[in-house]
Design an enzyme around this catalytic site. Sequence first.
Site, short mmCIF file in Angstrom:
data_model
loop_
_atom_site.label_atom_id
_atom_site.label_comp_id
_atom_site.label_asym_id
_atom_site.label_seq_id
_atom_site.Cartn_x
_atom_site.Cartn_y
_atom_site.Cartn_z
N SER A 147 18.69 27.49 -24.92
CA SER A 147 17.46 26.70 -24.97
C SER A 147 17.73 25.26 -24.59
O SER A 147 16.81 24.53 -24.29
CB SER A 147 16.86 26.71 -26.37
OG SER A 147 17.40 27.64 -27.20
N HIS A 158 15.89 31.32 -19.07
CA HIS A 158 15.42 31.08 -20.44
C HIS A 158 14.15 31.87 -20.75
O HIS A 158 13.08 31.59 -20.20
CB HIS A 158 15.19 29.56 -20.62
CG HIS A 158 14.82 29.18 -22.00
ND1 HIS A 158 13.91 28.20 -22.30
CD2 HIS A 158 15.23 29.66 -23.20
CE1 HIS A 158 13.79 28.09 -23.61
NE2 HIS A 158 14.58 28.97 -24.17
N GLU A 202 12.00 30.48 -17.67
CA GLU A 202 12.41 29.25 -16.97
C GLU A 202 13.74 29.56 -16.28
O GLU A 202 14.69 30.02 -16.93
CB GLU A 202 12.62 28.10 -17.96
CG GLU A 202 11.36 27.56 -18.59
CD GLU A 202 11.63 26.45 -19.62
OE1 GLU A 202 10.91 25.46 -19.61
OE2 GLU A 202 12.56 26.60 -20.44
N ASN A 210 10.83 23.42 -24.10
CA ASN A 210 11.34 22.88 -25.37
C ASN A 210 11.30 21.36 -25.44
O ASN A 210 11.23 20.79 -26.53
CB ASN A 210 12.77 23.39 -25.63
CG ASN A 210 12.75 24.81 -26.15
OD1 ASN A 210 11.77 25.25 -26.74
ND2 ASN A 210 13.82 25.54 -25.93
N1 3HC Z 1 7.45 44.33 -29.39
C1 3HC Z 1 6.33 45.04 -29.08
N2 3HC Z 1 5.12 44.70 -29.54
C2 3HC Z 1 5.03 43.64 -30.35
C3 3HC Z 1 6.16 42.86 -30.72
C4 3HC Z 1 7.42 43.25 -30.19
N3 3HC Z 1 8.55 42.58 -30.47
N4 3HC Z 1 5.77 41.85 -31.54
C5 3HC Z 1 4.43 42.00 -31.68
N5 3HC Z 1 3.99 43.06 -30.96
C6 3HC Z 1 2.62 43.52 -30.81
C7 3HC Z 1 1.99 43.88 -32.12
O1 3HC Z 1 2.24 45.22 -32.44
C8 3HC Z 1 0.53 43.64 -31.85
O2 3HC Z 1 -0.07 44.75 -31.22
P1 3HC Z 1 -1.64 45.03 -31.43
O3 3HC Z 1 -2.36 43.82 -30.94
O4 3HC Z 1 -1.90 46.23 -30.60
O5 3HC Z 1 -1.79 45.26 -32.90
C9 3HC Z 1 0.53 42.52 -30.85
O6 3HC Z 1 1.85 42.45 -30.31
C10 3HC Z 1 0.19 41.23 -31.50
O7 3HC Z 1 1.10 41.01 -32.57
P2 3HC Z 1 0.69 40.48 -33.99
O8 3HC Z 1 -0.67 40.95 -34.37
O9 3HC Z 1 1.82 40.74 -34.95
O10 3HC Z 1 0.69 38.92 -33.86
P3 3HC Z 1 -0.04 37.99 -32.85
O11 3HC Z 1 -1.39 38.45 -32.51
O12 3HC Z 1 0.14 36.65 -33.45
O13 3HC Z 1 0.81 38.06 -31.50
C11 3HC Z 1 2.58 36.85 -30.51
C12 3HC Z 1 2.16 37.90 -31.51
C13 3HC Z 1 2.46 37.37 -29.09
C14 3HC Z 1 4.04 36.58 -30.81
C15 3HC Z 1 1.68 35.60 -30.63
O14 3HC Z 1 1.57 35.23 -31.96
C16 3HC Z 1 2.21 34.43 -29.87
O15 3HC Z 1 2.08 34.32 -28.68
N6 3HC Z 1 2.85 33.49 -30.60
C17 3HC Z 1 3.50 32.34 -30.01
C18 3HC Z 1 4.84 32.74 -29.53
C19 3HC Z 1 5.54 31.61 -28.89
O16 3HC Z 1 5.05 30.50 -28.77
N7 3HC Z 1 6.75 31.88 -28.43
C20 3HC Z 1 7.56 30.89 -27.80
C21 3HC Z 1 8.47 30.31 -28.79
S1 3HC Z 1 9.49 29.06 -28.10
C22 3HC Z 1 10.82 29.88 -27.52
O17 3HC Z 1 10.94 31.07 -27.63
C23 3HC Z 1 11.84 29.06 -26.84
C24 3HC Z 1 13.10 28.99 -27.63
O18 3HC Z 1 14.08 28.43 -26.82
C25 3HC Z 1 12.95 28.16 -28.89
#
Ligand code: 3HC
Length: 286
Positions: free
Chosen positions: A120, A141, A153, A192
């Site tokens: 990251s 990334h 990225e 980030n």
């Molecule tokens: N595999 C398969 N399916 C998954 C899953 C996985 N690992 N995780 C969640 N799902 C599915 C769930 O089963 C659910 O399915 P459904 O809608 O049919 O019930 C669907 O995805 C939505 O999941 P949830 O209801 O549990 O939760 P959300 O509606 O909140 O969605 C999310 C989950 C897509 C993670 C959404 O919350 C999101 O986009 N969050 C922000 C994530 C984000 O910002 N990530 C970037 C972080 S920064 C980073 O990674 C960089 C690093 O360097 C720090």
Amino acid sequence: MEVKKIAVLGAGLMGHGICQVAAQSGYEVNLRDIEQRFVDNGMQMIKASLQKFQAKGQLTEGQVNEILSRIHPTVDLKEAVSDVDLIIEAVTENVELKKSTYREVDQYAPAHAIIASNTSSISITELGSTTKRPEKVCGMHFFNPPQLMKLIEVIKGAKTSEETIQTVLAVAQKMGKETVLVKKDCPGFIVNRILIPALNEAVALYWEGVADRDDIDKAIKLGLNWPMGPLMLLDYIGADTTLAIAEILEREIDPKFHPHTGLKQMVKAQLLGRKTGKGFYDWTQK
Ligand code: 3HC
């Protein structure tokens, strides 16, 4: 160069997801971690995620089994990298650990193989310099969870060749992802550099008592249309990872990025978020 086989190093939060995405896209994948229990845990997370897709009718049982059969778990680094075209490194975010991994990988991987880091914030140029193939080292990334997040990225180190970038872009495309090119190797890249200060400010608001946890998260969810609020996202990423990135931004770019005391306290107390069961939220029941 056409990539046929991939090694993913690290079966943790990011590594397991990257391995799954690669196998779902038709690649043969060696998944390597340092201990059997980490590999087993990664495979469990992959199975749980595939089951979610199957439950939704997006994959059949046959497809799930095919995907799993393309994944070859191992604890042996030499075995993991000696017959692959691309190594995606997702080991713990620690410079010395990554550098020693790169030295070993450079020794065992075929001469043509590309090494792409999911770091990251650690310098791609620095990682590339520990190998005899800096032109074949770049950043790749992913975002958490890699199975769902659309973006990758792609980062060019000081010596990364255009051919390496084109090869990695093609792999990302085959994985069904959108890409952005980071032309200069710079801590935090694009996402980030913007996200971590925002999360840090959310911690500051909480610790200063300006607003309650739920209101901070609600404000950003509804006011900025984020899918989850910053404190929940912080739990999701991990306070330790967030702190590590903030410290690199502070050290390498500008003191203005200094992490808030509250974030440091969370790490000291092991309130890391989902991975330890507790952070700003309690994850033990979810
Ligand atoms: N595999 C398969 N399916 C998954 C899953 C996985 N690992 N995780 C969640 N799902 C599915 C769930 O089963 C659910 O399915 P459904 O809608 O049919 O019930 C669907 O995805 C939505 O999941 P949830 O209801 O549990 O939760 P959300 O509606 O909140 O969605 C999310 C989950 C897509 C993670 C959404 O919350 C999101 O986009 N969050 C922000 C994530 C984000 O910002 N990530 C970037 C972080 S920064 C980073 O990674 C960089 C690093 O360097 C720090």
